[in-house]
Design a protein around this motif. Structure first.
Motif, PDB file in Angstrom:
ATOM      1  N   SER A 304      58.293  71.263  65.604  1.00 49.00           N
ATOM      2  CA  SER A 304      57.801  70.628  64.378  1.00 49.00           C
ATOM      3  C   SER A 304      58.909  69.827  63.717  1.00 49.00           C
ATOM      4  O   SER A 304      59.950  70.389  63.355  1.00 49.00           O
ATOM      5  CB  SER A 304      57.281  71.699  63.419  1.00 49.00           C
ATOM      6  N   GLY A 346      58.425  79.320  56.365  1.00 45.36           N
ATOM      7  CA  GLY A 346      57.522  78.206  56.098  1.00 45.36           C
ATOM      8  C   GLY A 346      56.756  77.700  57.298  1.00 45.36           C
ATOM      9  O   GLY A 346      55.929  76.793  57.186  1.00 45.36           O
ATOM     10  N   GLU A 347      57.016  78.259  58.494  1.00 49.07           N
ATOM     11  CA  GLU A 347      56.326  77.802  59.698  1.00 49.07           C
ATOM     12  C   GLU A 347      54.824  78.094  59.586  1.00 49.07           C
ATOM     13  O   GLU A 347      54.423  79.229  59.334  1.00 49.07           O
ATOM     14  CB  GLU A 347      56.893  78.490  60.937  1.00 49.07           C
ATOM     15  N   THR A 348      54.012  77.076  59.773  1.00 53.21           N
ATOM     16  CA  THR A 348      52.554  77.225  59.750  1.00 53.21           C
ATOM     17  C   THR A 348      52.030  77.251  61.179  1.00 53.21           C
ATOM     18  O   THR A 348      52.770  76.982  62.142  1.00 53.21           O
ATOM     19  CB  THR A 348      51.901  76.058  58.998  1.00 53.21           C
ATOM     20  N   GLU A 349      50.738  77.541  61.311  1.00 52.27           N
ATOM     21  CA  GLU A 349      50.124  77.502  62.641  1.00 52.27           C
ATOM     22  C   GLU A 349      50.215  76.092  63.220  1.00 52.27           C
ATOM     23  O   GLU A 349      50.439  75.921  64.436  1.00 52.27           O
ATOM     24  CB  GLU A 349      48.662  77.951  62.562  1.00 52.27           C
ATOM     25  N   GLU A 350      50.092  75.083  62.376  1.00 53.80           N
ATOM     26  CA  GLU A 350      50.214  73.698  62.845  1.00 53.80           C
ATOM     27  C   GLU A 350      51.620  73.432  63.387  1.00 53.80           C
ATOM     28  O   GLU A 350      51.783  72.786  64.426  1.00 53.80           O
ATOM     29  CB  GLU A 350      49.890  72.725  61.706  1.00 53.80           C
ATOM     30  N   ASP A 351      52.639  73.940  62.664  1.00 53.16           N
ATOM     31  CA  ASP A 351      54.024  73.786  63.142  1.00 53.16           C
ATOM     32  C   ASP A 351      54.198  74.462  64.494  1.00 53.16           C
ATOM     33  O   ASP A 351      54.841  73.923  65.413  1.00 53.16           O
ATOM     34  CB  ASP A 351      55.004  74.400  62.139  1.00 53.16           C
ATOM     35  N   ASN A 385      58.686  81.646  51.437  1.00 53.01           N
ATOM     36  CA  ASN A 385      57.673  81.502  52.484  1.00 53.01           C
ATOM     37  C   ASN A 385      58.099  82.121  53.808  1.00 53.01           C
ATOM     38  O   ASN A 385      57.892  81.528  54.887  1.00 53.01           O
ATOM     39  CB  ASN A 385      57.314  80.023  52.703  1.00 53.01           C
ATOM     40  N   VAL A 387      57.613  84.155  56.924  1.00 50.57           N
ATOM     41  CA  VAL A 387      56.351  84.363  57.643  1.00 50.57           C
ATOM     42  C   VAL A 387      56.122  85.857  57.879  1.00 50.57           C
ATOM     43  O   VAL A 387      57.044  86.562  58.297  1.00 50.57           O
ATOM     44  CB  VAL A 387      56.372  83.606  58.987  1.00 50.57           C
TER      45      VAL A 387
END
Length: 481
Positions: A304, A346-351, A385, A387
């Motif tokens: 990402s 801060g890592e999201t599923e999208e990342d 944030n 995870v």
């Protein structure tokens, strides 16, 4: 070197350390008479290839100081060369110290020493002073070369010796080293790191980048070649930035070309490479230099671009993919490996999906995958944030499955080809077999005996096993036709 020892303590390094090696030898002989047995040492290494190379130097110094090498912690002098890249590395050392305390109660005369990255943290040193008072010697990363001098203090004084420096005064080499393998060796070309990735403690414990003089590097490699070394690994926290701080700057690519000319060396490896500093000049050098292995460890950390920016990596996903494409265009058979962190703050599923996308596009030969863990002293440790653990574990498992499936497929590409293999050892699990490595660093197991160790032999790869090959020596396959 011993002929140069005088009654006066030399001030110049490394002569000063050879002086103290002789002083230690005298002291050791006296202690052996008192105790009635040969004094033995044991060095345990935690961490990376840099630490492993440091430990070879530490072992060499201890042997030159008159001690014999033991097999385990049941020794007269135990030295832990520590790693601190993750908090669990620290906890592992503390756990081992508990065991050493038990041993020291049985053998009060034994000496215990700690060195390396973990010792560069002031809080760690204070904790050891307070809770592990049985430790006799503490020193850091910047004065590894001073072991002989510090050992002499340790043997002649009855108090804890602590010598940790905030920064390195200079680079001191030309000291004894006891290599794990007689036919291959690491060679430090630089120390420290200037990158300050937000999750990494290395710049704080290893200091700023310091490149060794190329003439000294080449002289060391020539000596290694004369000593029978066939493969060398050029080491640095970021070898791609080698030479920038020299009085007469030179590029890593230029150094690589000069190393390639050293007679006797047959294989050249290097690590670690930071993507932001990997130039077209270096790609061309890898392509042109026949001795340079077509294996490149190129840490991704995340796919990402948003996360890469927060990590302070100085490249985007698109730049990384473009770099990999340029490398493969020039070196089609290159073996690419990487490091990936899952669950960065801060890592999201999208990342995370962006990371999987890179893995699928690059198709790495292998990847070292890590679950992010807070590292006190880094910028990321204070980030919001974080995870949730369950989410990170689920993502990690998905990534691992993807990496393993791709690696198993990639590994099979050389089946039924004949490849040169550097034989490293007899196989522990299958009698009558030996194990060695291809230029791309993959293991190969094939029938052979100890006489092959240290030789590069042609092997036909007959079967891929996911992360290694089974093979036969080419002359055997010819004989069997």
């Amino acid at each position: 070197m011993y002929n140069e020892i005088t009654l006066d303590i030399p001030m110049q390094e490394p002569k000063r350390q050879y002086y103290y090696m002789e002083k230690c030898r005298q002291c050791v002989r006296e202690l052996e008479k008192e105790r009635g047995h040969a004094l033995k040492f044991f060095v345990r290494t935690f961490g990376c290839q840099m630490n492993a190379r440091d430990s070879e130097k530490l072992r060499g110094i201890l042997l030159q100081a008159g001690l014999e090498e033991g097999m385990d912690e049941e020794a007269d002098f135990v030295l832990y060369n520590t790693c601190t890249v993750r908090d669990n590395a620290n906890q592992k050392v503390y756990g081992h110290l508990g065991y050493l305390q038990t041993l020291k109660k049985k053998h009060p005369a034994m000496k215990i020493a700690l060195c390396g990255c973990m010792m560069q943290e002031p809080a760690v040193v204070e904790k050891i002073k307070k809770s592990y008072g049985f430790v006799d010697l503490i020193f850091g990363t910047h004065n590894i070369y001073k072991l002989a001098e510090l050992l002499y203090c340790c043997l002649t004084e009855k108090k804890m010796v602590v010598d940790v420096w905030d920064c390195a005064e200079n680079v001191v080499e030309d000291l004894p080293a006891m290599r794990k393998y007689p036919f291959k060796s690491g060679v430090n070309i630089m120390y420290g790191c200037n990158n300050f990735c937000s999750y990494c403690i290395v710049p704080y414990v290893r200091g700023r980048e310091r490149s060794r003089d190329p003439k000294e590097i080449l002289a060391e490699i020539r000596r290694l070649a004369l000593d029978g070394v066939k493969e060398i690994m050029l080491l640095g926290q970021n070898v791609n930035s080698y030479g920038k701080n020299l009085a007469k700057p030179m590029s890593f690519a230029e150094l690589l070309r000069q190393v390639n000319e050293v007679e006797g060396i047959e294989r050249i490896r290097f690590m670690t490479s930071h993507p932001k500093d990997l130039s077209d000049e270096l790609i061309a050098a890898m392509r042109d230099c026949k001795k340079v292995c077509h294996h490149l460890h190129l840490p991704l950390q995340s796919g990402s671009s948003r996360i890469l920016k927060v990590m302070n990596r100085h490249y985007t996903k698109e730049q990384y993919l473009d770099l990999a494409e340029r490398i493969r265009a020039e070196i089609p058979d290159i073996s690419l490996t990487t490091d990936i962190i899952v669950g960065f703050p801060g890592e999201t599923e999208e990342d995370f999906q962006e990371t999987l996308d890179v893995v699928r596009k690059i198709r790495y030969d292998s990847a070292f995958t890590f679950i992010y863990s807070k590292r006190t002293g880094t910028a990321a440790a204070a980030m919001e944030n974080q995870v949730p653990e369950a989410v990170v574990k689920e993502r990690f498992d998905r990534l691992l499955r993807e990496v393993q499936q791709i690696a198993a497929e990639v590994c099979g590409r050389d089946v039924n080809t004949v490849q040169p293999v550097l034989v490293e050892c007899e196989n522990d699990h299958q009698p009558g077999f030996v194990s060695g490595r291809l230029g791309n660093n993959l293991l190969v197991h094939f029938p052979g005996d100890a006489s092959l160790i240290g030789n590069i032999v042609p092997v036909k790869l007959t079967e891929a096993k996911g992360f290694y090959y089974i093979g036969k020596r080419e002359k055997e396959t010819e004989d069997g036709r």
